[in-house]
Write a protein that holds these residues in place. Structure first.
Motif, short mmCIF file in Angstrom:
data_model
loop_
_atom_site.label_atom_id
_atom_site.label_comp_id
_atom_site.label_asym_id
_atom_site.label_seq_id
_atom_site.Cartn_x
_atom_site.Cartn_y
_atom_site.Cartn_z
N THR A 109 0.73 -1.08 0.01
CA THR A 109 -0.08 -0.09 -0.04
C THR A 109 0.95 1.25 0.17
O THR A 109 0.23 2.31 0.21
N PHE B 42 -10.45 14.16 -1.15
CA PHE B 42 -10.16 13.45 -2.76
C PHE B 42 -10.15 14.48 -3.70
O PHE B 42 -9.15 14.82 -4.54
N THR B 55 2.41 12.46 -8.97
CA THR B 55 1.84 11.03 -9.55
C THR B 55 2.02 10.87 -10.77
O THR B 55 2.44 9.57 -11.21
N ALA B 234 -6.02 10.69 2.01
CA ALA B 234 -7.00 10.44 0.75
C ALA B 234 -5.89 9.57 -0.41
O ALA B 234 -6.17 8.59 -0.66
N LEU B 235 -4.84 10.01 -0.45
CA LEU B 235 -3.87 9.33 -1.41
C LEU B 235 -3.53 8.02 -1.07
O LEU B 235 -3.63 6.80 -2.00
N LEU B 238 -6.55 5.93 -1.89
CA LEU B 238 -6.49 5.44 -3.25
C LEU B 238 -5.59 4.25 -3.55
O LEU B 238 -5.73 3.39 -4.25
N LEU B 241 -6.72 1.01 -2.38
CA LEU B 241 -7.68 0.58 -3.13
C LEU B 241 -7.01 -0.13 -4.31
O LEU B 241 -7.25 -1.50 -4.69
N THR B 242 -6.24 0.32 -5.07
CA THR B 242 -5.44 -0.02 -6.25
C THR B 242 -4.68 -1.42 -5.66
O THR B 242 -5.10 -2.44 -6.54
#
Lengths: 274, 265
Positions: A109, B42, B55, B234-235, B238, B241-242
């Motif tokens: 992560t 977000f 990013t 928030a990053l 994300l 989740l990925t």
């Protein structure tokens, strides 16, 4: 054949040359200019930096405290990872893969966000202090302490220790333990006399797999540790970027490599045996 | 006892991550204080040009580094597994494995010195930036790919390639139709590993990048040093989740194979 020659070239240029440059810079003397080094063949002192990092209490202390922090981290990781790996191995094959994934997933992560989470937990107005105050307890200064640094290190390196232990424990023959049980050995006796001796190479490998990278750690002490935690990784970065003393930074890197040689050799030997 | 340890260990690994994700949906300005459900961070993340740029740069660098690493590591793994005892094999293997065991600061410092040396010789080229980070990450990840590919090649059944040769396939055809498909999982795993490694590395990137090479980890590191901002939460949400989607997919794909080996030992 041509391919192999090309790979030799890449490895020589990309791995051997950079390390040789570190050794060469370590023999120089800090000076004005680009690069900010005066080499012995231009009249620079040849061994000043090497002598300095081997004798000055600040640099010797940095090396020693790095080894101490790495050893503490590795010991804590192994102590926690061993029962975890045992628990995963003893789980049924169905849940086993998910438990293993649960150990590995935080690893994927992103390391920095996880360190950010620990900052959020430990900071003065953070989550742990919020809970403490809620229960009427005094708030504690936790961020930027040795304890916070160690917690972050163990959190970051724990999966490194779980995986080799899982590998070793999975290969154990359960019949040996059953035999010990039939002969009247209790759970503790079975663990001490049957499981631990067989798992010893895995335990050593797990310890070294944490110890070796932890000894050069820079980011975690920087984010969670106190300014007084002058570990090697931090000192190398400081000397290089803030003091622009390239020779001392290079000499200290060499010093770190030298103290890591014995554990690396040991790890190599464990690998060829297993 | 071991169940308690397993629960504790997993909680220790997961609690900070879950809190991080949970609080990413909080409206409060202070990170880790609950202020009601909101997606504002977000939005703030997307509006933060510095982070978005970093990013995008990191994704490009990671893609390039992982691809280059697969080529490099694939070649090294092939030589180590298939070239027998050629002269200098021990040195070749040691050089290939060195990036795996060198401390990050040493790798970073040594590669920076290489870049400076080349710059001195060529009077200015290459400029330190995204390009040097890409090369550094490719060298680093190449070592990991080499280990995976070498192990995979060593575990292949030689009879498969022999059979193809006996049936009249040319060496190129054997490689293309037998060897490459069999090694492909190791190459794919190596690519993913290299991608993640590049996307997660601060130390080596900080050494070899110049002002033009601010990758995502470098940007996040400097944000964390100045004090955590909720955008990082928030990053992280994300990213998690990925990673969860990738891991879930991989676990489902690999499941029958992981459960199968019972007769071992």
């Amino acid at each position: 054949m041509i391919g192999r020659a090309l790979l030799w070239l890449v490895l020589t240029f990309g791995v051997a040359t950079p390390l040789a440059l570190v050794a060469a810079i370590a023999l120089g003397e800090a000076a004005e200019g680009i690069p900010p080094v005066r080499f012995p063949w231009n009249g620079g002192a040849a061994t000043d930096s090497l002598v300095l990092i081997a004798t000055d209490p600040f640099y010797v202390g940095a090396l020693l405290s790095s080894l101490e922090v790495a050893a503490l981290t590795a010991a804590a990781c192994v102590a926690l990872a061993f029962p975890m790996a045992l628990g995963i191995v003893r789980a049924r094959p169905g849940p086993r893969i998910w438990l293993l994934a649960a150990v590995m997933l935080p690893f994927w992560t992103g390391f920095l966000p996880r360190m950010g989470a620990w900052i959020g937990l430990f900071r003065d107005s953070g989550w742990i202090n919020g809970v403490l105050v809620e229960f009427g307890l005094p708030a504690q200064q936790m961020l930027y302490t040795d304890a916070a640094m160690l917690v972050g290190m163990v959190h970051a390196y724990l999966p490194f220790a779980v995986l080799p232990l899982f590998g070793v424990l999975l290969r154990l023959d359960p019949r040996l333990e059953e035999a010990a049980a039939d002969l009247g050995a209790g759970p503790v006796a079975r663990l001490v006399t049957v499981v631990l001796p067989q798992a010893a190479p895995g335990i050593a490998a797990a310890f070294l797999l944490v110890f070796i990278p932890a000894a050069g750690e820079y980011v975690i002490p920087e984010l969670l540790g106190p300014p007084s935690a002058t570990l090697v990784g931090r000192v190398v970065v400081q000397e290089f970027f803030q003091n622009r003393d390239w020779p001392v930074a290079a000499a200290l890197s060499l010093g770190l490599l030298v103290v890591l040689l014995p554990p690396l050799w040991l790890y190599q030997r464990l690998g060829t045996q297993g | 006892m071991r169940r308690a340890a397993l629960c504790f260990g997993l909680a220790f690994l997961w609690l900070p991550v879950l809190l991080l994700v949970g609080y990413a949906f909080s409206a409060a300005r202070l990170p880790f204080t609950w202020g009601g459900f909101s997606l504002r961070w977000f939005g703030a993340l997307l509006a933060n040009e510095r982070l978005v740029e970093a990013t995008l740069l990191s994704l490009r660098v990671a893609t390039g580094a992982a691809s280059l690493a697969v080529l490099l590591g694939g070649g090294i793994g092939w030589v180590l597994a298939r070239h027998g005892r050629f002269r200098g094999r021990a040195l070749f293997g040691a050089l290939a494995a060195a990036p795996l065991v060198l401390p990050e600061v040493v790798t970073g410092l040594s590669l920076l010195l290489l870049a400076v040396a080349v710059q001195t010789l060529t009077e200015g080229w290459p400029q330190r930036g995204a390009g040097t980070v890409l090369i550094a990450h490719a060298l680093l990840a190449g070592s990991y790919v080499a280990v995976l590919v070498q192990a995979r090649l060593a575990s292949l059944d030689p009879a498969l390639e022999e059979a193809a040769r006996d049936l009249g396939a040319t060496p190129a055809a054997v490689f293309r139709t037998i060897t490459l498909p069999l090694v492909a999982p190791a190459l794919a795993a190596g690519w993913l590993l290299g991608f993640t490694l590049s996307l997660d590395d601060v130390v080596v990137a900080s050494f070899v990048s110049g002002p033009a090479g601010t990758t995502l980890p470098i940007a996040v590191f400097s944000m964390l040093r100045l004090g955590l901002t909720p955008e990082v939460n928030a990053l992280a949400a994300l990213l998690l989740l990925t990673a969860a989607i990738c891991m879930g997919g991989a676990a489902i794909l690999l499941r029958p194979r992981v459960v199968a080996p019972k007769a071992e030992g």
